[in-house]
Design a protein around this motif. Sequence first.
Motif, PDB file in Angstrom:
ATOM      1  N   UNK A  32      -9.780  83.373 -23.713  1.00 56.67           N
ATOM      2  CA  UNK A  32      -8.681  83.558 -22.772  1.00 56.67           C
ATOM      3  C   UNK A  32      -8.670  82.444 -21.731  1.00 56.67           C
ATOM      4  N   UNK A  33      -7.537  82.200 -21.159  1.00 53.20           N
ATOM      5  CA  UNK A  33      -7.419  81.282 -20.026  1.00 53.20           C
ATOM      6  C   UNK A  33      -7.702  82.086 -18.758  1.00 53.20           C
ATOM      7  N   UNK A  34      -9.003  82.202 -18.438  1.00 59.17           N
ATOM      8  CA  UNK A  34      -9.408  83.108 -17.360  1.00 59.17           C
ATOM      9  C   UNK A  34      -8.815  82.714 -16.012  1.00 59.17           C
ATOM     10  N   UNK A  35      -8.539  81.428 -15.845  1.00 60.39           N
ATOM     11  CA  UNK A  35      -7.970  80.994 -14.557  1.00 60.39           C
ATOM     12  C   UNK A  35      -6.571  81.559 -14.343  1.00 60.39           C
ATOM     13  N   UNK A  36      -5.908  81.928 -15.441  1.00 66.92           N
ATOM     14  CA  UNK A  36      -4.540  82.440 -15.326  1.00 66.92           C
ATOM     15  C   UNK A  36      -4.460  83.949 -15.558  1.00 66.92           C
ATOM     16  N   UNK A  37      -5.606  84.635 -15.502  1.00 65.04           N
ATOM     17  CA  UNK A  37      -5.577  86.090 -15.663  1.00 65.04           C
ATOM     18  C   UNK A  37      -4.797  86.719 -14.515  1.00 65.04           C
ATOM     19  N   UNK A  38      -3.905  87.614 -14.849  1.00 65.66           N
ATOM     20  CA  UNK A  38      -3.092  88.298 -13.838  1.00 65.66           C
ATOM     21  C   UNK A  38      -3.665  89.674 -13.537  1.00 65.66           C
ATOM     22  N   UNK A  39      -3.124  90.292 -12.486  1.00 63.95           N
ATOM     23  CA  UNK A  39      -3.544  91.656 -12.150  1.00 63.95           C
ATOM     24  C   UNK A  39      -3.238  92.606 -13.295  1.00 63.95           C
ATOM     25  N   UNK A  40      -2.158  92.343 -14.027  1.00 60.87           N
ATOM     26  CA  UNK A  40      -1.789  93.174 -15.169  1.00 60.87           C
ATOM     27  C   UNK A  40      -2.841  93.068 -16.280  1.00 60.87           C
ATOM     28  N   UNK A  41      -3.367  91.878 -16.482  1.00 58.50           N
ATOM     29  CA  UNK A  41      -4.429  91.681 -17.478  1.00 58.50           C
ATOM     30  C   UNK A  41      -5.691  92.453 -17.082  1.00 58.50           C
ATOM     31  N   UNK A  42      -6.048  92.377 -15.808  1.00 59.43           N
ATOM     32  CA  UNK A  42      -7.244  93.076 -15.330  1.00 59.43           C
ATOM     33  C   UNK A  42      -7.085  94.578 -15.516  1.00 59.43           C
ATOM     34  N   UNK A  43      -5.903  95.109 -15.178  1.00 58.46           N
ATOM     35  CA  UNK A  43      -5.657  96.546 -15.340  1.00 58.46           C
ATOM     36  C   UNK A  43      -5.781  96.944 -16.803  1.00 58.46           C
ATOM     37  N   UNK A  44      -5.262  96.099 -17.698  1.00 62.87           N
ATOM     38  CA  UNK A  44      -5.366  96.372 -19.127  1.00 62.87           C
ATOM     39  C   UNK A  44      -6.827  96.472 -19.554  1.00 62.87           C
ATOM     40  N   UNK A  45      -7.657  95.538 -19.112  1.00 67.56           N
ATOM     41  CA  UNK A  45      -9.077  95.555 -19.485  1.00 67.56           C
ATOM     42  C   UNK A  45      -9.811  96.732 -18.836  1.00 67.56           C
ATOM     43  N   UNK A  46      -9.384  97.139 -17.657  1.00 71.20           N
ATOM     44  CA  UNK A  46      -9.995  98.313 -17.023  1.00 71.20           C
ATOM     45  C   UNK A  46      -9.679  99.571 -17.815  1.00 71.20           C
ATOM     46  N   UNK A  47      -8.466  99.661 -18.369  1.00 69.88           N
ATOM     47  CA  UNK A  47      -8.131 100.800 -19.235  1.00 69.88           C
ATOM     48  C   UNK A  47      -8.973 100.771 -20.506  1.00 69.88           C
ATOM     49  N   UNK A  48      -9.232  99.590 -21.020  1.00 70.76           N
ATOM     50  CA  UNK A  48     -10.118  99.449 -22.185  1.00 70.76           C
ATOM     51  C   UNK A  48     -11.517  99.956 -21.839  1.00 70.76           C
ATOM     52  N   UNK A  49     -12.003  99.590 -20.663  1.00 76.62           N
ATOM     53  CA  UNK A  49     -13.325 100.035 -20.221  1.00 76.62           C
ATOM     54  C   UNK A  49     -13.377 101.550 -20.112  1.00 76.62           C
TER      55      UNK A  49
END
Length: 465
Positions: free
Chosen positions: A361-378
């Motif tokens: 992934x392009x971690x520098x361009x991760x958005x808040x929406x991406x983080x929320x998605x990964x938190x739901x995965x967790x």
Amino acid sequence: MPSDITIPMLLLSVLIGYTLGIFSGLVPGIHTNNFALMLVALSPMLMDSGILPTYIATAILANSLSHTFHDIIPAVYLGAPNDDMALAVLPGHRLLLEGFGSEAIRLSALGSAGSVAFSLIIAVPLAFAFSKVYPTLQNYLGLLLLLISISLILSEKGEYIINQGSFVKYKYKAYALILFVLTGFLGLFAFRMEASMHPLIDFGAPSILLPLLSGLFGASQLLISLLSGSHIPPQRYSRIELPAKRIIRGIITGSAAGSIVAWLPGISSSIAAVLARLFIKSDFERKKDIKNRKKEDEDACEGYYRYDDDEFYRDETMESSKEFIVSVSGVNTANAIFGLFALAVIGKTRSGAMVAMDELLETASLTAQDIILFLLVIATTALLSYISTIAIGNNIHRMLAKLDYSMICITVLLGLALMSLLFTGFFGLLIFVIAIPLGMSASFMKIRKSHAMGVILLPVILYFL
């Protein structure tokens, strides 16, 4: 959720990562990093087939989290630890021999699940705080680890016997220092000679920690069990008998220590577990209460009453063992979660899983929406892992009960030696053999085996000082 992400494919990615985490958690010697590297290697082919990088990253994240739930099972029932669960072997093995193996598994699952919930609550404010103080902490990391090591040694009280003398406590602190230094020198030698490893099987990047920690914490305990004629007693299913305040404290200390791993370089989950150990209630904290209650027994026994023969003392140390299992499990799970935030906030990777995600992934361009998605995965992975960990832990003893415990110990010992040889070569096997008597010495000296973490702490301290 990003527009090109579909729920069915996302769930399938979670299930694949979750299943891989079960496998890596249950099979000694297989680390979650092996699957992370494998998925990265397969990513070009998968992306050519239309699989989005997000799905691959989701599987890697689910794998790393699922692994932290299930790796307690071989640590308790087989005494075969991976790098992260090394310190859980002794209290877990003790609970197993007391007939509470399934309770140890449930405590670990509760610690991991509680850590997920607590970490998700504090992740954002803690990420903001660490981003501000990160440069300062990095500059003083060696001194911080030195203070932690000194505190660990000074907290050692050893075996307490009435009328043994007021200076006896210093003997055990000296033993702790000796074990810390000896294992530290072993670690220095092993890390400096790591290039001498020539694995017979190339299965990802070989780690000298496999023979080091397997010898110090796994094989040494198994050998003591063999020499003492231990056996697996009938296991009984009971509710978790640990006060809620100790469960909560274990979750909080484990989560806090696990967050440190994700943010600071050179800190492993094993070191964070040592840090968490300092906040666990001492086995001897209620020594005065026992002494007053046993004053008459002291006179009757001519001043040679051992506290570890006392039922009240035994219950106290058992509670400390249970709380430590909760805390260690919380360390590993919190590390998997906070590693994601460290990657997003400061762009640093602290685990193989995060390295793999960073490549995808392009971690520098991760958005808040991406983080929320990964938190739901967790959250989804944690729920599935909690259920399966308890289900396996409640039933595995039935299969083991049909086997001879001595043969299990011998088989696992040979398996650990074989893994050291296959994955780290003859040099790794030599390190494994040297580490075993050092790990056994803690039991003979009546001190905590956590002092053997000098094998990692001393090299890291010298590196940063």
